[in-house]
Design a protein around this motif. Structure first.
Motif, short mmCIF file in Angstrom:
data_model
loop_
_atom_site.label_atom_id
_atom_site.label_comp_id
_atom_site.label_asym_id
_atom_site.label_seq_id
_atom_site.Cartn_x
_atom_site.Cartn_y
_atom_site.Cartn_z
N ILE A 80 0.85 -1.19 0.00
CA ILE A 80 0.00 0.00 0.00
C ILE A 80 0.89 1.24 0.00
CG2 ILE A 80 -1.62 1.34 1.42
CD1 ILE A 80 -2.77 -1.38 2.39
N ILE A 97 -7.80 4.51 2.25
CA ILE A 97 -8.09 3.08 2.34
C ILE A 97 -9.59 2.87 2.54
CG2 ILE A 97 -7.45 0.90 3.46
CD1 ILE A 97 -4.94 2.53 2.67
N LEU A 114 -2.27 1.22 9.59
CA LEU A 114 -2.50 2.05 8.40
C LEU A 114 -2.05 3.49 8.62
CD1 LEU A 114 -5.96 0.59 7.32
CD2 LEU A 114 -3.76 0.28 6.13
N CYS A 145 -1.61 6.55 5.96
CA CYS A 145 -2.81 6.80 5.14
C CYS A 145 -3.34 8.21 5.40
CB CYS A 145 -3.88 5.75 5.44
SG CYS A 145 -4.62 5.89 7.09
N ILE A 205 -9.56 6.82 6.00
CA ILE A 205 -10.16 5.52 5.73
C ILE A 205 -11.65 5.68 5.48
CG2 ILE A 205 -8.46 4.24 7.12
CD1 ILE A 205 -10.65 4.00 9.33
#
Length: 197
Positions: A70, A76, A122, A128, A131
């Motif tokens: 990723i 995400i 994450l 990230c 999400i």
């Protein structure tokens, strides 16, 4: 004409200020955070057997083995299959009136989400931007402490809830999130586009 609506209705985004007093509001999230590489992780099969299923770090590692790592600064999205029940409130809440809930008067809800560990992974390991999920919350329905909200929003990320991921296929895409830019909002309806090559 006039529109009167709840900010956290339908497909909507939670800004850090939804959880953190001094956190960023919806219009304070930079546009660069609202678009970029997207990742769709499909856990529908596991959720069909277990309505309390939580995404694990192992699920993320298996996704990466199958596809590739990723990229950092991704958005995400978790496809649990719960979007199928959106038009049926009973199935979508999936609440048990026999179980006492301090949050909602219909009993404890049972729908899948992210685990605390997966959320931390994450944020910390994959950096990230935010999400999203096709349920009411990234914390599973039976959660009593909202660890996933805490992990994302205290780290200045965003959360998107109640996505319709029917047409979203597992893998990588470009994601564009378009919340309403109204001053002071901690939540906002959002249009989310996933574009594939």
């Amino acid at each position: 004409g006039n529109i009167t609506m709840t900010a956290g209705f339908g497909t909507h985004m939670d800004a850090p200020s939804h959880f953190v007093k001094e956190g960023r509001t919806i219009p304070e999230i930079e546009p660069s955070k609202l678009l970029g590489s997207g990742v769709i992780i499909d856990i529908q099969e596991k959720c069909s057997f277990n309505s309390d299923y939580e995404l694990t770090i192992e699920d993320i590692e298996n996704f990466e083995k199958k596809h590739s790592k990723i990229p950092k600064d991704s958005i995400i999205l978790l496809k649990t299959g719960w979007y199928k029940f959106f038009s049926n409130k009973e199935k979508y809440y999936n609440s048990n009136p026999e179980e006492y809930s301090k949050f909602i008067n219909v009993g404890v809800m049972h729908f899948p989400g992210f685990s605390k560990e997966a959320a931390q992974f994450l944020v910390k390991e994959r950096n990230c931007k935010g999400i999203g999920i096709d349920t009411l919350s990234p914390d599973k329905g039976s959660a009593e402490i909202f660890h996933v909200h805490e992990v994302l929003l205290t780290n200045d990320r965003f959360i998107i809830e109640n996505l319709n991921l029917e047409a979203a296929e597992e893998g990588f895409c470009l994601i564009i999130c378009l919340p309403m830019k109204l001053k002071g909002l901690s939540e906002s309806p959002v249009r989310v586009l996933a574009m594939y090559n």
